[in-house]
Design a protein around this motif. Sequence first.
Motif, mmCIF file in Angstrom:
data_model
loop_
_atom_site.group_PDB
_atom_site.id
_atom_site.type_symbol
_atom_site.label_atom_id
_atom_site.label_comp_id
_atom_site.label_asym_id
_atom_site.label_seq_id
_atom_site.Cartn_x
_atom_site.Cartn_y
_atom_site.Cartn_z
ATOM 1 N N ALA A 14 29.678 25.946 46.240
ATOM 2 C CA ALA A 14 29.860 27.241 45.577
ATOM 3 C C ALA A 14 28.562 28.046 45.586
ATOM 4 O O ALA A 14 28.576 29.256 45.837
ATOM 5 C CB ALA A 14 30.353 27.034 44.143
ATOM 6 N N ASP A 37 34.173 37.755 40.177
ATOM 7 C CA ASP A 37 34.476 36.757 41.206
ATOM 8 C C ASP A 37 33.322 35.766 41.348
ATOM 9 O O ASP A 37 33.536 34.565 41.504
ATOM 10 C CB ASP A 37 34.752 37.421 42.557
ATOM 11 C CG ASP A 37 36.125 38.071 42.628
ATOM 12 O OD1 ASP A 37 36.932 37.877 41.698
ATOM 13 O OD2 ASP A 37 36.383 38.774 43.621
ATOM 14 N N LEU A 41 33.483 31.746 40.820
ATOM 15 C CA LEU A 41 33.083 30.848 41.899
ATOM 16 C C LEU A 41 32.051 29.828 41.429
ATOM 17 O O LEU A 41 32.134 28.649 41.763
ATOM 18 C CB LEU A 41 32.514 31.648 43.079
ATOM 19 C CG LEU A 41 31.944 30.837 44.238
ATOM 20 C CD1 LEU A 41 33.064 30.159 45.013
ATOM 21 C CD2 LEU A 41 31.119 31.727 45.160
ATOM 22 N N ARG A 47 36.742 27.414 38.330
ATOM 23 C CA ARG A 47 37.234 27.090 39.679
ATOM 24 C C ARG A 47 38.374 26.087 39.620
ATOM 25 O O ARG A 47 39.280 26.132 40.437
ATOM 26 C CB ARG A 47 36.120 26.463 40.521
ATOM 27 C CG ARG A 47 35.274 27.389 41.280
ATOM 28 C CD ARG A 47 34.459 26.692 42.366
ATOM 29 N NE ARG A 47 34.005 25.361 42.100
ATOM 30 C CZ ARG A 47 32.825 25.032 41.584
ATOM 31 N NH1 ARG A 47 31.967 25.966 41.249
ATOM 32 N NH2 ARG A 47 32.496 23.775 41.393
ATOM 33 N N TYR A 51 39.757 26.222 44.148
ATOM 34 C CA TYR A 51 38.825 26.549 45.226
ATOM 35 C C TYR A 51 38.564 25.334 46.109
ATOM 36 O O TYR A 51 38.290 24.246 45.604
ATOM 37 C CB TYR A 51 37.488 27.037 44.652
ATOM 38 C CG TYR A 51 37.517 28.457 44.156
ATOM 39 C CD1 TYR A 51 36.957 29.478 44.912
ATOM 40 C CD2 TYR A 51 38.096 28.782 42.933
ATOM 41 C CE1 TYR A 51 36.969 30.787 44.453
ATOM 42 C CE2 TYR A 51 38.110 30.085 42.470
ATOM 43 C CZ TYR A 51 37.546 31.083 43.236
ATOM 44 O OH TYR A 51 37.563 32.381 42.785
ATOM 45 N N TYR A 52 38.608 25.574 47.417
ATOM 46 C CA TYR A 52 38.422 24.506 48.393
ATOM 47 C C TYR A 52 37.410 24.933 49.438
ATOM 48 O O TYR A 52 37.437 26.060 49.920
ATOM 49 C CB TYR A 52 39.758 24.177 49.078
ATOM 50 C CG TYR A 52 40.728 23.533 48.130
ATOM 51 C CD1 TYR A 52 40.871 22.151 48.097
ATOM 52 C CD2 TYR A 52 41.484 24.295 47.247
ATOM 53 C CE1 TYR A 52 41.754 21.554 47.212
ATOM 54 C CE2 TYR A 52 42.363 23.699 46.354
ATOM 55 C CZ TYR A 52 42.488 22.336 46.343
ATOM 56 O OH TYR A 52 43.341 21.740 45.450
ATOM 57 N N SER A 53 36.519 24.022 49.782
ATOM 58 C CA SER A 53 35.539 24.234 50.845
ATOM 59 C C SER A 53 36.137 23.784 52.165
ATOM 60 O O SER A 53 36.912 22.828 52.208
ATOM 61 C CB SER A 53 34.274 23.413 50.565
ATOM 62 O OG SER A 53 33.710 23.775 49.339
ATOM 63 N N PHE A 64 35.925 28.968 52.889
ATOM 64 C CA PHE A 64 36.574 28.516 51.668
ATOM 65 C C PHE A 64 37.961 29.136 51.542
ATOM 66 O O PHE A 64 38.264 30.147 52.172
ATOM 67 C CB PHE A 64 35.740 28.871 50.425
ATOM 68 C CG PHE A 64 35.714 30.342 50.104
ATOM 69 C CD1 PHE A 64 36.634 30.901 49.224
ATOM 70 C CD2 PHE A 64 34.771 31.172 50.692
ATOM 71 C CE1 PHE A 64 36.612 32.263 48.948
ATOM 72 C CE2 PHE A 64 34.741 32.528 50.414
ATOM 73 C CZ PHE A 64 35.666 33.078 49.538
ATOM 74 N N CYS A 66 40.905 29.880 48.264
ATOM 75 C CA CYS A 66 41.253 29.856 46.855
ATOM 76 C C CYS A 66 42.771 29.985 46.802
ATOM 77 O O CYS A 66 43.343 30.873 47.443
ATOM 78 C CB CYS A 66 40.586 31.022 46.135
ATOM 79 S SG CYS A 66 41.037 31.132 44.404
#
Length: 157
Positions: A14, A37, A41, A47, A51-53, A64, A66
């Motif tokens: 993040a 935002d 984040l 998150r 949220y995914y990387s 990423f 979301c």
Amino acid sequence: MDQYKIKLMNDHDARIIAKWAYEAPYDFYNMENDPEDLEELLDSEARKDAYYSVFDEQNRLIGFFCFDEQIETVEIGLGMRPDLTGKGAGEAFLNAGLSFAQEKFKKPHFSLAVATFNKRALKVYERAGFEIEETVMVKTNGGVYPFYSMVLTEEKA
């Protein structure tokens, strides 16, 4: 999807994403331009599991996603590392995220919003089967801007 690994975002990722800087006119998407935002984040509680990387085959952070799960729809937010944008990788990246979301959420519809000026992203989304549903005004980055609200139904995915 094998070329991408999608994992729940951690604080380290993040912080890296928060510093990404896009060239104009895409600097509109720099996280620093939207304090709400950015705060979401960087806050692991905010998150949560939305949220995914995204990592490439060499385990480099490249983007990423979301995901906001609704009753029948999953709303998608996404971003690619600035140096990778505009080079033809957007469609594969988006499709990896859609495949991940279809498996995880099992919802028949997907939606996203894109700034109307972003013709590059609009082409990617349309090639993936998204259609413009309407134009909406969105409060972001200290102003109000026109965005296309786009939808993708399972039949088209």
